[in-house]
Design a protein around this motif. Structure first.
Motif, PDB file in Angstrom:
ATOM      1  N   MET A  70       0.830  -1.198   0.000  1.00 39.70           N
ATOM      2  CA  MET A  70       0.000   0.000   0.000  1.00 39.70           C
ATOM      3  C   MET A  70       0.867   1.252   0.000  1.00 39.70           C
ATOM      4  O   MET A  70       0.574   2.220  -0.706  1.00 39.70           O
ATOM      5  N   CYS A  71       1.956   1.240   0.763  1.00 40.45           N
ATOM      6  CA  CYS A  71       2.869   2.387   0.800  1.00 40.45           C
ATOM      7  C   CYS A  71       3.503   2.622  -0.565  1.00 40.45           C
ATOM      8  O   CYS A  71       3.651   3.765  -1.010  1.00 40.45           O
ATOM      9  N   VAL A  72       3.873   1.550  -1.241  1.00 42.52           N
ATOM     10  CA  VAL A  72       4.453   1.669  -2.585  1.00 42.52           C
ATOM     11  C   VAL A  72       3.423   2.263  -3.544  1.00 42.52           C
ATOM     12  O   VAL A  72       3.728   3.177  -4.321  1.00 42.52           O
ATOM     13  N   ALA A  73       2.194   1.767  -3.487  1.00 42.35           N
ATOM     14  CA  ALA A  73       1.135   2.282  -4.358  1.00 42.35           C
ATOM     15  C   ALA A  73       0.883   3.764  -4.074  1.00 42.35           C
ATOM     16  O   ALA A  73       0.673   4.553  -5.003  1.00 42.35           O
ATOM     17  N   ALA A  74       0.902   4.151  -2.810  1.00 46.49           N
ATOM     18  CA  ALA A  74       0.688   5.557  -2.455  1.00 46.49           C
ATOM     19  C   ALA A  74       1.846   6.425  -2.944  1.00 46.49           C
ATOM     20  O   ALA A  74       1.633   7.548  -3.408  1.00 46.49           O
ATOM     21  N   ALA A  75       3.067   5.912  -2.870  1.00 41.74           N
ATOM     22  CA  ALA A  75       4.235   6.672  -3.304  1.00 41.74           C
ATOM     23  C   ALA A  75       4.238   6.899  -4.817  1.00 41.74           C
ATOM     24  O   ALA A  75       4.819   7.878  -5.297  1.00 41.74           O
ATOM     25  N   TYR A  76       3.587   6.033  -5.564  1.00 43.01           N
ATOM     26  CA  TYR A  76       3.512   6.200  -7.011  1.00 43.01           C
ATOM     27  C   TYR A  76       2.501   7.272  -7.424  1.00 43.01           C
ATOM     28  O   TYR A  76       2.550   7.771  -8.547  1.00 43.01           O
ATOM     29  N   ARG A  77       1.577   7.635  -6.558  1.00 40.98           N
ATOM     30  CA  ARG A  77       0.533   8.587  -6.942  1.00 40.98           C
ATOM     31  C   ARG A  77       1.094   9.940  -7.388  1.00 40.98           C
ATOM     32  O   ARG A  77       0.694  10.438  -8.435  1.00 40.98           O
ATOM     33  N   PRO A  78       2.033  10.575  -6.664  1.00 44.35           N
ATOM     34  CA  PRO A  78       2.587  11.845  -7.157  1.00 44.35           C
ATOM     35  C   PRO A  78       3.330  11.673  -8.495  1.00 44.35           C
ATOM     36  O   PRO A  78       3.291  12.568  -9.341  1.00 44.35           O
ATOM     37  N   ILE A  79       3.970  10.536  -8.668  1.00 42.92           N
ATOM     38  CA  ILE A  79       4.681  10.280  -9.924  1.00 42.92           C
ATOM     39  C   ILE A  79       3.682  10.170 -11.073  1.00 42.92           C
ATOM     40  O   ILE A  79       3.902  10.734 -12.150  1.00 42.92           O
ATOM     41  N   ARG A  80       2.585   9.480 -10.832  1.00 40.85           N
ATOM     42  CA  ARG A  80       1.544   9.372 -11.859  1.00 40.85           C
ATOM     43  C   ARG A  80       0.974  10.737 -12.212  1.00 40.85           C
ATOM     44  O   ARG A  80       0.626  10.994 -13.364  1.00 40.85           O
ATOM     45  N   GLU A  81       0.844  11.614 -11.223  1.00 39.31           N
ATOM     46  CA  GLU A  81       0.340  12.960 -11.487  1.00 39.31           C
ATOM     47  C   GLU A  81       1.292  13.729 -12.397  1.00 39.31           C
ATOM     48  O   GLU A  81       0.850  14.437 -13.302  1.00 39.31           O
ATOM     49  N   ILE A  82       2.599  13.601 -12.168  1.00 40.86           N
ATOM     50  CA  ILE A  82       3.585  14.276 -13.013  1.00 40.86           C
ATOM     51  C   ILE A  82       3.514  13.737 -14.439  1.00 40.86           C
ATOM     52  O   ILE A  82       3.527  14.501 -15.410  1.00 40.86           O
ATOM     53  N   ILE A  83       3.413  12.418 -14.565  1.00 42.60           N
ATOM     54  CA  ILE A  83       3.325  11.806 -15.893  1.00 42.60           C
ATOM     55  C   ILE A  83       2.059  12.273 -16.613  1.00 42.60           C
ATOM     56  O   ILE A  83       2.093  12.608 -17.802  1.00 42.60           O
ATOM     57  N   ALA A  84       0.949  12.316 -15.898  1.00 40.82           N
ATOM     58  CA  ALA A  84      -0.311  12.776 -16.500  1.00 40.82           C
ATOM     59  C   ALA A  84      -0.195  14.232 -16.946  1.00 40.82           C
ATOM     60  O   ALA A  84      -0.676  14.601 -18.023  1.00 40.82           O
ATOM     61  N   ALA A  85       0.459  15.064 -16.131  1.00 42.28           N
ATOM     62  CA  ALA A  85       0.635  16.471 -16.490  1.00 42.28           C
ATOM     63  C   ALA A  85       1.533  16.607 -17.715  1.00 42.28           C
ATOM     64  O   ALA A  85       1.276  17.438 -18.597  1.00 42.28           O
ATOM     65  N   GLU A  86       2.589  15.799 -17.793  1.00 46.23           N
ATOM     66  CA  GLU A  86       3.475  15.835 -18.961  1.00 46.23           C
ATOM     67  C   GLU A  86       2.747  15.398 -20.218  1.00 46.23           C
ATOM     68  O   GLU A  86       2.938  15.975 -21.289  1.00 46.23           O
ATOM     69  N   ARG A  87       1.919  14.387 -20.099  1.00 45.24           N
ATOM     70  CA  ARG A  87       1.151  13.927 -21.263  1.00 45.24           C
ATOM     71  C   ARG A  87       0.164  14.998 -21.712  1.00 45.24           C
ATOM     72  O   ARG A  87      -0.023  15.215 -22.904  1.00 45.24           O
ATOM     73  N   ALA A  88      -0.473  15.639 -20.744  1.00 44.68           N
ATOM     74  CA  ALA A  88      -1.419  16.702 -21.083  1.00 44.68           C
ATOM     75  C   ALA A  88      -0.692  17.866 -21.752  1.00 44.68           C
ATOM     76  O   ALA A  88      -1.193  18.451 -22.716  1.00 44.68           O
ATOM     77  N   ALA A  89       0.500  18.200 -21.248  1.00 41.97           N
ATOM     78  CA  ALA A  89       1.283  19.283 -21.846  1.00 41.97           C
ATOM     79  C   ALA A  89       1.729  18.912 -23.256  1.00 41.97           C
ATOM     80  O   ALA A  89       1.722  19.754 -24.162  1.00 41.97           O
ATOM     81  N   ALA A  90       2.107  17.643 -23.456  1.00 46.51           N
ATOM     82  CA  ALA A  90       2.527  17.191 -24.781  1.00 46.51           C
ATOM     83  C   ALA A  90       1.349  17.242 -25.754  1.00 46.51           C
ATOM     84  O   ALA A  90       1.512  17.628 -26.918  1.00 46.51           O
ATOM     85  N   LYS A  91       0.181  16.876 -25.290  1.00 44.88           N
ATOM     86  CA  LYS A  91      -1.025  16.951 -26.118  1.00 44.88           C
ATOM     87  C   LYS A  91      -1.335  18.396 -26.484  1.00 44.88           C
ATOM     88  O   LYS A  91      -1.701  18.704 -27.605  1.00 44.88           O
ATOM     89  N   LYS A  92      -1.172  19.273 -25.491  1.00 50.63           N
ATOM     90  CA  LYS A  92      -1.446  20.684 -25.704  1.00 50.63           C
ATOM     91  C   LYS A  92      -0.466  21.265 -26.719  1.00 50.63           C
ATOM     92  O   LYS A  92      -0.832  22.077 -27.554  1.00 50.63           O
ATOM     93  N   ASP A  93       0.809  20.846 -26.654  1.00 55.62           N
ATOM     94  CA  ASP A  93       1.824  21.334 -27.589  1.00 55.62           C
ATOM     95  C   ASP A  93       1.525  20.896 -29.016  1.00 55.62           C
ATOM     96  O   ASP A  93       1.850  21.594 -29.963  1.00 55.62           O
ATOM     97  N   LYS A  94       0.933  19.727 -29.170  1.00 55.77           N
ATOM     98  CA  LYS A  94       0.631  19.207 -30.503  1.00 55.77           C
ATOM     99  C   LYS A  94      -0.652  19.790 -31.080  1.00 55.77           C
ATOM    100  O   LYS A  94      -0.938  19.607 -32.245  1.00 55.77           O
ATOM    101  N   SER A  95      -1.433  20.478 -30.255  1.00 57.29           N
ATOM    102  CA  SER A  95      -2.694  21.032 -30.735  1.00 57.29           C
ATOM    103  C   SER A  95      -2.423  22.167 -31.721  1.00 57.29           C
ATOM    104  O   SER A  95      -1.426  22.880 -31.606  1.00 57.29           O
ATOM    105  N   PRO A  96      -3.294  22.385 -32.704  1.00 59.79           N
ATOM    106  CA  PRO A  96      -3.076  23.413 -33.714  1.00 59.79           C
ATOM    107  C   PRO A  96      -3.194  24.835 -33.182  1.00 59.79           C
ATOM    108  O   PRO A  96      -2.689  25.758 -33.778  1.00 59.79           O
ATOM    109  N   ALA A  97      -3.848  25.011 -32.033  1.00 63.32           N
ATOM    110  CA  ALA A  97      -4.007  26.357 -31.476  1.00 63.32           C
ATOM    111  C   ALA A  97      -2.668  26.861 -30.964  1.00 63.32           C
ATOM    112  O   ALA A  97      -1.808  26.098 -30.536  1.00 63.32           O
ATOM    113  N   GLY A  98      -2.481  28.170 -31.001  1.00 62.48           N
ATOM    114  CA  GLY A  98      -1.235  28.768 -30.527  1.00 62.48           C
ATOM    115  C   GLY A  98      -1.133  28.633 -29.020  1.00 62.48           C
ATOM    116  O   GLY A  98      -2.120  28.457 -28.322  1.00 62.48           O
TER     117      GLY A  98
END
Length: 163
Positions: A70-98
Motif C-alpha cells: 500500500m505504501c508503494v502504491a501511495a508513493a507512485y501517486r505523485p509520480i503518476r500525477e507528473i506523468i499525466a501532467a506531462e502527457r497533457a502538456a505534450a497533447k497541448k503542444d501538438k494542438s493546432p491552437a497557438g
C-alpha cells in the motif's frame, strides 16, 4: 502456509513452530512508520494532514506485506500525477491552437509533492488486505498453532514425580 496439512511425523521434526498473527493497530502504526521513515509526508496539521494512527486504524486485517504494498502504491501517486501532467502538456503542444509563452514553464511541476493521507486512502482501494482475519484458513491455522506452536504459549505440565 498450511501447516495443518502436514503429517504428524513432519511436525515433530520442525525445530520451531510459530504463529505470526496479523498486526494490531499499534503494530500497524509501527510498521507504517518504518516503511515511511524516508518519505516526505504532508505535515501532521493542516488541510492535507498525515496521521499514522488514523491510517493504522483504517488498515485493519492488513499484514506487514500488505502495508508495504500500500505504501508503494501511495508513493507512485505523485509520480503518476507528473506523468499525466506531462502527457497533457505534450497533447497541448501538438494542438493546432497557438500557445502562450507563459504556459511553457509552470515552475517546478516536475518536483514531487509530499505524500498526503488521500494518497494512502486511494492506495488502500488499490491494495486490499490479502488475508481476512475471520477466514476459515485463518481459524484453522490458529487451531493448529494452539496445538503445536512452540512459542511458549502452551502451558507445560510439571512432572510431579521428580519433586
Amino acid at each position: 502456509n498450511r501447516p495443518q496439512d502436514l503429517d504428524e511425523a513432519v511436525v515433530r521434526r520442525l525445530p520451531r513452530r510459530l504463529m505470526v498473527p496479523l498486526p494490531n493497530a499499534e503494530n500497524r502504526e509501527k510498521i507504517l512508520r518504518i516503511q515511511l521513515k524516508n518519505e516526505e509526508l504532508a505535515p501532521a496539521t493542516g488541510e492535507d494532514e498525515f496521521d499514522f494512527a488514523a491510517l493504522a486504524r483504517e488498515t485493519n486485517d492488513y499484514s506487514g506485506s500488505d502495508l508495504k504494498n500500500m505504501c508503494v502504491a501511495a508513493a507512485y501517486r505523485p509520480i503518476r500525477e507528473i506523468i499525466a501532467a506531462e502527457r497533457a502538456a505534450a497533447k497541448k503542444d501538438k494542438s493546432p491552437a497557438g500557445e502562450d509563452e507563459g504556459d511553457k514553464d509552470e515552475g517546478g511541476s516536475d518536483e514531487l509533492r509530499k505524500l498526503k493521507m488521500d494518497d494512502f486512502i486511494k492506495a488502500k482501494g488499490e491494495v486490499p488486505a490479502s488475508v481476512a482475519a475471520d477466514a476459515p484458513s485463518t481459524n484453522e491455522m490458529e487451531q493448529w498453532a494452539a496445538m503445536y506452536a512452540s512459542d511458549g504459549s502452551r502451558e507445560r505440565q510439571v512432572l510431579t514425580y521428580f519433586m
